[in-house]
Design an enzyme around this catalytic site. Sequence first.
Site, PDB file in Angstrom:
ATOM      1  N   HIS B 106       0.823  -1.209   0.000  1.00  0.00           N
ATOM      2  CA  HIS B 106       0.000   0.000   0.000  1.00  0.00           C
ATOM      3  C   HIS B 106       0.861   1.264   0.000  1.00  0.00           C
ATOM      4  O   HIS B 106       0.536   2.246  -0.681  1.00  0.00           O
ATOM      5  CB  HIS B 106      -0.920  -0.056   1.221  1.00  0.00           C
ATOM      6  CG  HIS B 106      -1.672   1.217   1.470  1.00  0.00           C
ATOM      7  ND1 HIS B 106      -1.392   2.047   2.533  1.00  0.00           N
ATOM      8  CD2 HIS B 106      -2.678   1.807   0.798  1.00  0.00           C
ATOM      9  CE1 HIS B 106      -2.204   3.082   2.501  1.00  0.00           C
ATOM     10  NE2 HIS B 106      -2.992   2.975   1.451  1.00  0.00           N
ATOM     11  N   GLU B 109       1.980   1.919  -3.379  1.00  0.00           N
ATOM     12  CA  GLU B 109       0.862   2.469  -4.171  1.00  0.00           C
ATOM     13  C   GLU B 109       0.817   4.000  -4.030  1.00  0.00           C
ATOM     14  O   GLU B 109       0.672   4.724  -5.013  1.00  0.00           O
ATOM     15  CB  GLU B 109      -0.450   1.826  -3.705  1.00  0.00           C
ATOM     16  CG  GLU B 109      -1.685   2.369  -4.391  1.00  0.00           C
ATOM     17  CD  GLU B 109      -2.816   2.611  -3.418  1.00  0.00           C
ATOM     18  OE1 GLU B 109      -3.256   3.768  -3.306  1.00  0.00           O
ATOM     19  OE2 GLU B 109      -3.249   1.636  -2.743  1.00  0.00           O
ATOM     20  N   HIS B 110       0.959   4.502  -2.798  1.00  0.00           N
ATOM     21  CA  HIS B 110       1.001   5.957  -2.605  1.00  0.00           C
ATOM     22  C   HIS B 110       2.181   6.581  -3.354  1.00  0.00           C
ATOM     23  O   HIS B 110       2.055   7.616  -3.997  1.00  0.00           O
ATOM     24  CB  HIS B 110       1.174   6.278  -1.118  1.00  0.00           C
ATOM     25  CG  HIS B 110      -0.117   6.271  -0.352  1.00  0.00           C
ATOM     26  ND1 HIS B 110      -0.510   7.328   0.434  1.00  0.00           N
ATOM     27  CD2 HIS B 110      -1.086   5.341  -0.236  1.00  0.00           C
ATOM     28  CE1 HIS B 110      -1.676   7.039   1.005  1.00  0.00           C
ATOM     29  NE2 HIS B 110      -2.034   5.849   0.619  1.00  0.00           N
ATOM     30  N   GLU B 186      -3.678   7.971   7.567  1.00  0.00           N
ATOM     31  CA  GLU B 186      -4.726   7.143   6.967  1.00  0.00           C
ATOM     32  C   GLU B 186      -5.069   5.983   7.894  1.00  0.00           C
ATOM     33  O   GLU B 186      -6.229   5.635   8.088  1.00  0.00           O
ATOM     34  CB  GLU B 186      -4.257   6.629   5.594  1.00  0.00           C
ATOM     35  CG  GLU B 186      -5.322   5.821   4.862  1.00  0.00           C
ATOM     36  CD  GLU B 186      -4.872   5.313   3.499  1.00  0.00           C
ATOM     37  OE1 GLU B 186      -3.732   5.611   3.085  1.00  0.00           O
ATOM     38  OE2 GLU B 186      -5.669   4.620   2.853  1.00  0.00           O
TER      39      GLU B 186
END
Lengths: 448, 491
Positions: B106, B109-110, B186
Amino acid sequence: MSVARLLKPVVTGLGLLGLALTSAQAVEIQKVTSPGGIEAWLVEDHTVPLVAMNFAFKGGATQDPEGKQGLTRLLAATLDEGAGDLTSEEFQARLEEQSISLSFDTGKDYFYGTLRTLTATRDEAFDLTALALTQPRFDAAPVDRMKTQFLTGIRRSKQDPQDIASELLYKSLLGEHPYTWQTEGTEESMAALTADDLRAQFKRVIGRDTLMIGVVGDIDAETLASALDKTFGALPATSQLDAVASLEFTPGETVTGLLDVPQTQIFFALPGITREDPDYQAAYVMNHILGGGSFTSWLYEEVREKRGLTYGIGTSLAPYDAGGMLVGSVATRADRAGETVEVIREQLRRMAEEGPSEEELVSAKKYLTGSYALRFDTSAKIAAQLVALQNSKLGIDYFDRRNGEIEAVTLDDVKRVAKRLLGASAPTFAAVGPEASVEAVRKAASGG
Amino acid sequence: MQPASSRTRFLPGPRRTRYGLLAALVCSTLLVPAPLMAAGAAPTANPAAAAEVEADVFAPNLSHFTLTNGMEVVVIPDHRAPVVTHMVWYKVGSADEPEGQSGVAHFLEHLMFKGTTAHPDGEFSKTVAELGGEENAFTTTDYTAYFQRVAKEHLPLMMAFEADRMENLILTDEVVKPERDVVLEERRMRVDSEPSSRLREALTSILFVNHPYGSPVIGWQSEIEALNEDSAIAFYDRFYTPNNAVLVIAGDVEADEVKALAEETYGKVARRAEPGARVRPAEPPLAGERRISMADPRVTQETVSYSYLVPSDATGTDGEPEALELLAYILGGGPTSRLHKAGVLEQRIATAAGAYYQSGSLDMGQFGFYAAPTPGHDLDEMEKLIRAELARVLKDGVSEEEVAKATKSMIAEAVFAQDSQQALARIFGSALTTGKTVEDVQTWPQRMKKVTPEQVQAVARKYLSGDPVVGLLTRPKPEDTAAATAPEKQG
């Protein structure tokens, strides 16, 4: 109107010229008027065997009588819970057997209905909608069941930082205006609502005089015309709505609440602009640059990308019927909540005093005009747009005009509206989180 | 309807879903199970072809081919609006992470939005914005996907940019450090701030004690804090390669033009790695009951959930996944489901009660139940409710009529889903990155129609007869609350 046309002004300017726009089909809006005089906007499209119909009546949660807050919301939740000879369970079973989806909801200013049906069950879908809109039962069991669910939700929102902060924000900014009511009402008001209240509110809100209808999909104008009379023809001609007072603002306060959570929720708001205001599009462009739209806004860049203070931050215009607001939202790490507010204030000041560059304006306009077509790529989205456009009385040609209006916004327009909206008063800040963090917000908001 | 789950806020909701974390999102509440997984399990018709509900093959005009470097391509024409959805799916998710680096899939991905040698400083995002496009990305346990939605004439440019960042990502401390803070925020927002999400995270970690599905997609906080440029780039170099990717394009395009464009862009990216077979540690059968209970003063609605490990669409055979889908629908899917009828409508002890089947994973799937009591009733009664309805299926099975009704509804839902080119793209993208084929998706209605009531009962007996893993979300008992709010009182 033609959705294809909306795409043409976009120039890539990046060296890679796109394919010619040859196979695009135009999407035309037809104005359909039934023999009985009921009007709807229709986008006919036979590609997929389904029909989407959205409709709205004026008079949302602002029409809750004093002390009966939550009534319109409960009405929306119970209108599909039994009608005519069909009990709640029978009504829901009929919808499910036919794969028809019918639901109601309420906003501040409008009461909404949404219907989705396959072509094969179209007639039954219109019949069931008519039944719900003319002979709702409001039986005790489903009414109690819905009240219980709302009461659970109200209790939950008392522990929800966003709900607590939004209530603080609006009470401070708007005083006692009906817009500050939660659409679910309070525990006390919701618990006291009865089937008689629902019947009375149903009579007040449901009327043909404020009805707006948008239909998309596998149906032609003639079939729709007769369906309109069948579905809506038996509704009362007029609703009985109370006038809603215009918003009066008292901006500039900082209000806080304590909650033991790992992030601090911050909202900020200022008086905004209504949809009829000649500067609306300029304000829309300005908001996009400040904190709206894509991943390129000033606030996104400064608060998230440069400093990693949050996962998300944004602002939006909230143009309600009785007045407009500009509202921003961010959830930030508690130990840096003060810094977050300082950065927000600095960006608001910069926009009010300096405004964006010509280059930023050009980019924003490209985004706003280019992305307009993305609002029209499913039947459900188009139907919602058709109703929203009728509610805001912008005219059936608005879809064609809209990108031209955005293109026409100048740098002076943006600077003028920025000064008007952001420069006239300090924003209201509402913060909910641990004590040290909300104290830091207080200090930062007052410039200390 | 479910008013409590669709509360409208006066304010606009959270605005950003950039780099959405789908798995965390769909697992974030016990009461709303897995929308994406559900969509993935219900493939749907193609607009141009599925003229009626009874269509036997979905998306018959879909095209599917493979580039010479091994990248798969799916094209789904939909000419209703001059718009395209362009998605690249990588066959890598959090379950493929190295030990001790949870969250790196993840995090990468950012970081994929930060820039490349040719297009530095977030130029891709700026370009998408200038073209009026929308973009985002998401990570789950099994896949990572990036997408843009743009006017069709910008498709070639999107493909050029996306092919570029498949091999030319550059990262510096300057962008990596603030982004790690963003991810930590997040995590605080999605998990730490929500009691139900914290319980779901803990419950998942005891549901999977050996398989990496037990780690959260977003990562454990301490391990996110330790991620850096090197761990992200190592992961990128190992998994981001055309032979590990699937391109899905839905919208106003034809297969031939996409093929030519794909060869010019993605086709020129060399194979960068050979990720190999996706073999994860197996989950052993475990003896004994597993229950996890979490009390939090912010809980206002107590809930109970039962979870079972079952085959997924990818691992199941002999019609078992389809039978599990029908079982979930009949027990707890629609407004007339058995659990809703019994708990909410008849006994009136539950505000919500249902069942779901998460079928979309590469390895094992999950079958779950949930129930939340009305005031005056408790979680014991909710467990009895679930157990009673489950026992009834185990003993007496389901009727022919229930199966027919459920099949019809599920296939109709699939026709509704075809209204969205995005939904179609997601269905095929997720299928192809979780061990399924295009044909598996296209023949789904045929398989659904073959399921018999006996098969539904058989899968219930086979997979739901043992002990579930139980999750209980509760309010602190009154004496605990008193102690917590009045610490000055000495006991």
